[in-house]
Design a protein around this motif. Sequence first.
Motif, PDB file in Angstrom:
ATOM      1  N   TYR A   1       3.864   3.013   0.606  1.00  0.00           N
ATOM      2  CA  TYR A   1       3.284   2.561  -0.706  1.00  0.00           C
ATOM      3  C   TYR A   1       3.512   3.553  -1.680  1.00  0.00           C
ATOM      4  CZ  TYR A   1       0.737  -1.108   1.016  1.00  0.00           C
ATOM      5  OH  TYR A   1       0.107  -2.831   1.428  1.00  0.00           O
ATOM      6  N   ARG A   2       3.786   4.742  -1.155  1.00  0.00           N
ATOM      7  CA  ARG A   2       3.886   5.730  -1.678  1.00  0.00           C
ATOM      8  C   ARG A   2       5.482   5.982  -2.427  1.00  0.00           C
ATOM      9  NH1 ARG A   2       2.014   9.565  -5.326  1.00  0.00           N
ATOM     10  NH2 ARG A   2       3.502  10.833  -4.452  1.00  0.00           N
ATOM     11  N   ASN A   3       6.060   5.804  -0.735  1.00  0.00           N
ATOM     12  CA  ASN A   3       7.508   6.457  -1.053  1.00  0.00           C
ATOM     13  C   ASN A   3       8.391   4.694  -2.596  1.00  0.00           C
ATOM     14  OD1 ASN A   3       7.949   8.155   0.602  1.00  0.00           O
ATOM     15  ND2 ASN A   3       8.011   6.604   2.433  1.00  0.00           N
ATOM     16  N   LYS A   4       7.700   4.187  -2.335  1.00  0.00           N
ATOM     17  CA  LYS A   4       7.870   2.676  -3.173  1.00  0.00           C
ATOM     18  C   LYS A   4       7.199   3.439  -5.164  1.00  0.00           C
ATOM     19  CE  LYS A   4       6.832  -1.344  -4.441  1.00  0.00           C
ATOM     20  NZ  LYS A   4       5.863  -2.914  -4.486  1.00  0.00           N
ATOM     21  N   TYR A   5       6.749   4.139  -4.902  1.00  0.00           N
ATOM     22  CA  TYR A   5       6.062   4.454  -6.511  1.00  0.00           C
ATOM     23  C   TYR A   5       7.181   6.124  -6.769  1.00  0.00           C
ATOM     24  CZ  TYR A   5       3.678   8.065  -9.603  1.00  0.00           C
ATOM     25  OH  TYR A   5       3.179   8.821 -10.678  1.00  0.00           O
ATOM     26  N   VAL A   6       7.013   6.708  -5.570  1.00  0.00           N
ATOM     27  CA  VAL A   6       8.852   7.574  -5.779  1.00  0.00           C
ATOM     28  C   VAL A   6       9.729   7.514  -5.703  1.00  0.00           C
ATOM     29  CG1 VAL A   6       9.125   9.958  -4.242  1.00  0.00           C
ATOM     30  CG2 VAL A   6       7.131   9.413  -4.019  1.00  0.00           C
ATOM     31  N   SER A   7      10.174   6.276  -5.220  1.00  0.00           N
ATOM     32  CA  SER A   7      11.587   5.461  -5.516  1.00  0.00           C
ATOM     33  C   SER A   7      12.142   5.672  -6.898  1.00  0.00           C
ATOM     34  CB  SER A   7      12.269   4.551  -4.331  1.00  0.00           C
ATOM     35  OG  SER A   7      10.468   3.396  -4.675  1.00  0.00           O
ATOM     36  N   LYS A   8      10.822   5.200  -7.640  1.00  0.00           N
ATOM     37  CA  LYS A   8      11.319   4.802  -8.956  1.00  0.00           C
ATOM     38  C   LYS A   8      11.911   5.705 -10.202  1.00  0.00           C
ATOM     39  CE  LYS A   8       6.470   4.920 -11.646  1.00  0.00           C
ATOM     40  NZ  LYS A   8       6.001   4.487 -12.542  1.00  0.00           N
ATOM     41  N   PHE A   9      11.078   7.175  -9.622  1.00  0.00           N
ATOM     42  CA  PHE A   9      11.939   8.444  -9.671  1.00  0.00           C
ATOM     43  C   PHE A   9      13.453   8.854  -9.511  1.00  0.00           C
ATOM     44  CE2 PHE A   9       7.046   8.812 -10.066  1.00  0.00           C
ATOM     45  CZ  PHE A   9       7.439   8.651 -11.500  1.00  0.00           C
TER      46      PHE A   9
END
Length: 149
Positions: free
Chosen positions: A124-132
């Motif tokens: 879930y965190r990686n999904k958020y970070v991937s947008k950056f």
Amino acid sequence: MKTKAIFILFLFFVTNLSFSNTIFSVQLAKAEAFKKEQKFTKAINCYLKAIRSVQNDDAMVKEVYFDIADCFYKSGKENMAVKVLKFSIYRFGAVKQDLLDTNKLDDQLVHSLFEVIGDKYDSYRNKYVSKFDKKEKLLAEVASEIKTS
């Protein structure tokens, strides 16, 4: 003339931002009042209106999602509360420490969340970070294109 147009656009932006923050504050106050009265459905509706008024401010919105999750939890809808908290992780970047430190969430709800998501927290965190990461790749590509022009 160009300076005047830029100034007018700036004023429009500032006015719009101020108006959005006013709507946010009013809806948040209404939501808190409904929450205290244990009118959780009405509170959630006001929280959603507040979110819509400042949807580009992830930090503010993340905190409001904690309130929404709390309302669902207090109204006996733990599954929905957990779903909202998962969303706050992968969409708004809530980290474990945010969830543990906030006074808006019942400890049992946070415990339930971590039981449900288990090892999926990192994804879930990686999904958020991937947008950056995607933004950075685009910026690098644009910068590269400008250099070659």
